[in-house]
Design a protein around this motif. Structure first.
Motif, PDB file in Angstrom:
ATOM      1  N   GLU A 199       0.827  -1.211   0.000  1.00 25.65           N
ATOM      2  CA  GLU A 199       0.000   0.000   0.000  1.00 25.65           C
ATOM      3  C   GLU A 199       0.859   1.259   0.000  1.00 25.65           C
ATOM      4  O   GLU A 199       0.533   2.231  -0.674  1.00 25.65           O
ATOM      5  N   LEU A 200       1.938   1.248   0.753  1.00 23.24           N
ATOM      6  CA  LEU A 200       2.800   2.428   0.842  1.00 23.24           C
ATOM      7  C   LEU A 200       3.634   2.643  -0.415  1.00 23.24           C
ATOM      8  O   LEU A 200       4.001   3.782  -0.721  1.00 23.24           O
ATOM      9  N   ALA A 201       3.957   1.563  -1.106  1.00 25.88           N
ATOM     10  CA  ALA A 201       4.782   1.677  -2.318  1.00 25.88           C
ATOM     11  C   ALA A 201       4.115   0.903  -3.456  1.00 25.88           C
ATOM     12  O   ALA A 201       4.586  -0.165  -3.849  1.00 25.88           O
ATOM     13  N   PRO A 202       3.008   1.423  -3.983  1.00 26.10           N
ATOM     14  CA  PRO A 202       2.289   0.684  -5.025  1.00 26.10           C
ATOM     15  C   PRO A 202       3.098   0.483  -6.308  1.00 26.10           C
ATOM     16  O   PRO A 202       2.807  -0.429  -7.079  1.00 26.10           O
ATOM     17  N   GLY A 203       4.115   1.270  -6.503  1.00 24.37           N
ATOM     18  CA  GLY A 203       4.945   1.127  -7.694  1.00 24.37           C
ATOM     19  C   GLY A 203       5.992   0.025  -7.580  1.00 24.37           C
ATOM     20  O   GLY A 203       6.620  -0.338  -8.575  1.00 24.37           O
ATOM     21  N   ARG A 204       6.184  -0.520  -6.393  1.00 26.28           N
ATOM     22  CA  ARG A 204       7.172  -1.581  -6.205  1.00 26.28           C
ATOM     23  C   ARG A 204       6.548  -2.917  -6.584  1.00 26.28           C
ATOM     24  O   ARG A 204       5.825  -3.541  -5.811  1.00 26.28           O
ATOM     25  N   LEU A 205       6.814  -3.346  -7.796  1.00 24.37           N
ATOM     26  CA  LEU A 205       6.240  -4.593  -8.296  1.00 24.37           C
ATOM     27  C   LEU A 205       6.756  -5.802  -7.535  1.00 24.37           C
ATOM     28  O   LEU A 205       6.044  -6.803  -7.400  1.00 24.37           O
ATOM     29  N   ASP A 206       7.986  -5.722  -7.008  1.00 29.63           N
ATOM     30  CA  ASP A 206       8.509  -6.834  -6.225  1.00 29.63           C
ATOM     31  C   ASP A 206       7.730  -7.008  -4.919  1.00 29.63           C
ATOM     32  O   ASP A 206       7.487  -8.138  -4.485  1.00 29.63           O
ATOM     33  N   TYR A 207       7.283  -5.913  -4.320  1.00 32.41           N
ATOM     34  CA  TYR A 207       6.467  -6.012  -3.102  1.00 32.41           C
ATOM     35  C   TYR A 207       5.120  -6.660  -3.430  1.00 32.41           C
ATOM     36  O   TYR A 207       4.635  -7.519  -2.705  1.00 32.41           O
ATOM     37  N   ARG A 208       4.533  -6.204  -4.521  1.00 34.20           N
ATOM     38  CA  ARG A 208       3.231  -6.749  -4.926  1.00 34.20           C
ATOM     39  C   ARG A 208       3.332  -8.238  -5.227  1.00 34.20           C
ATOM     40  O   ARG A 208       2.504  -9.027  -4.804  1.00 34.20           O
ATOM     41  N   ARG A 209       4.369  -8.630  -5.947  1.00 35.18           N
ATOM     42  CA  ARG A 209       4.517 -10.036  -6.305  1.00 35.18           C
ATOM     43  C   ARG A 209       4.767 -10.897  -5.065  1.00 35.18           C
ATOM     44  O   ARG A 209       4.224 -11.991  -4.945  1.00 35.18           O
ATOM     45  N   GLU A 210       5.565 -10.401  -4.139  1.00 33.02           N
ATOM     46  CA  GLU A 210       5.827 -11.160  -2.906  1.00 33.02           C
ATOM     47  C   GLU A 210       4.540 -11.340  -2.105  1.00 33.02           C
ATOM     48  O   GLU A 210       4.270 -12.427  -1.596  1.00 33.02           O
ATOM     49  N   LEU A 211       3.736 -10.287  -2.003  1.00 32.73           N
ATOM     50  CA  LEU A 211       2.455 -10.382  -1.304  1.00 32.73           C
ATOM     51  C   LEU A 211       1.542 -11.376  -2.015  1.00 32.73           C
ATOM     52  O   LEU A 211       0.928 -12.235  -1.377  1.00 32.73           O
TER      53      LEU A 211
END
Length: 193
Positions: free
Chosen positions: A92-104
């Protein structure tokens, strides 16, 4: 002159806060690399006290709890729920970080075998990804595979067998006063003195 003096006084304070965040974060990463995930999570928590909107600290704290959950399986409920909260907050804090999204997303699908809520959250995350996104096809295929696997009779039976140790663990974790005998329809009987 007063304004200039106030700036000179505040600069070291802000600098020490940033240094505190940086050192706690760096210490957390070092503990994570060494495999001491509880200490890593504690230091990421300290880093978040200095900067409560730091997506990277949330991400690494979520990663620490994810590994702790893997280690504690099948008694990982507490760790996996924390991992989900922190990874979600990082995304949520870094919606542009695709690595965060993929890990979630991967974490949610890995948890989907024991949590239908995780599968629903992964589906919501997938719906938010536009089709032209580079990860969309991977996410769609992985989601469909997981949904089919979790809908099978074997998966439902597996969830039932996984529930037994969780319930046992939760009962063992309750204080003795909560387990004192109750009447069939009445309130708990008072403890003997």
């Amino acid at each position: 002159m007063k304004y200039y003096l106030a700036i000179l006084i505040l600069l070291p304070v802000r600098g020490s806060e940033a240094a505190g965040h940086g050192s706690e974060f760096a210490t957390g990463r070092a503990y994570y690399t060494e495999g001491d995930f509880k200490k890593a999570a504690a230091h990421f928590q300290l880093a978040l006290k200095v900067n409560p909107n730091d997506a990277e600290s949330y991400y690494w704290m979520g990663m620490s709890y994810q590994v702790l959950g893997d280690i504690a399986f099948p008694f990982a409920g507490r760790y996996t729920s924390k991992a989900c909260v922190y990874l979600t907050r990082a995304t949520e804090l870094a919606p542009g970080r695709l690595d965060y999204r993929r890990e979630l997303f991967d974490f949610l699908l890995d948890s989907a075998g024991s949590s239908r809520a995780a599968l629903r959250q992964a589906e919501d995350l997938l719906r938010a990804v536009p089709e032209p996104d580079p990860d969309y096809s991977y996410m769609r295929q992985r989601f469909e595979r997981e949904r089919r696997a979790n809908g099978s009779a074997d998966a439902r039976l597996g969830r039932l067998f996984l529930a037994i140790p969780r319930v046992t663990y939760r009962l063992a974790d309750l204080p003795a006063s909560a387990l004192s005998s109750r009447g069939p329809a009445g309130p708990r009987t008072p403890p003997e003195r």
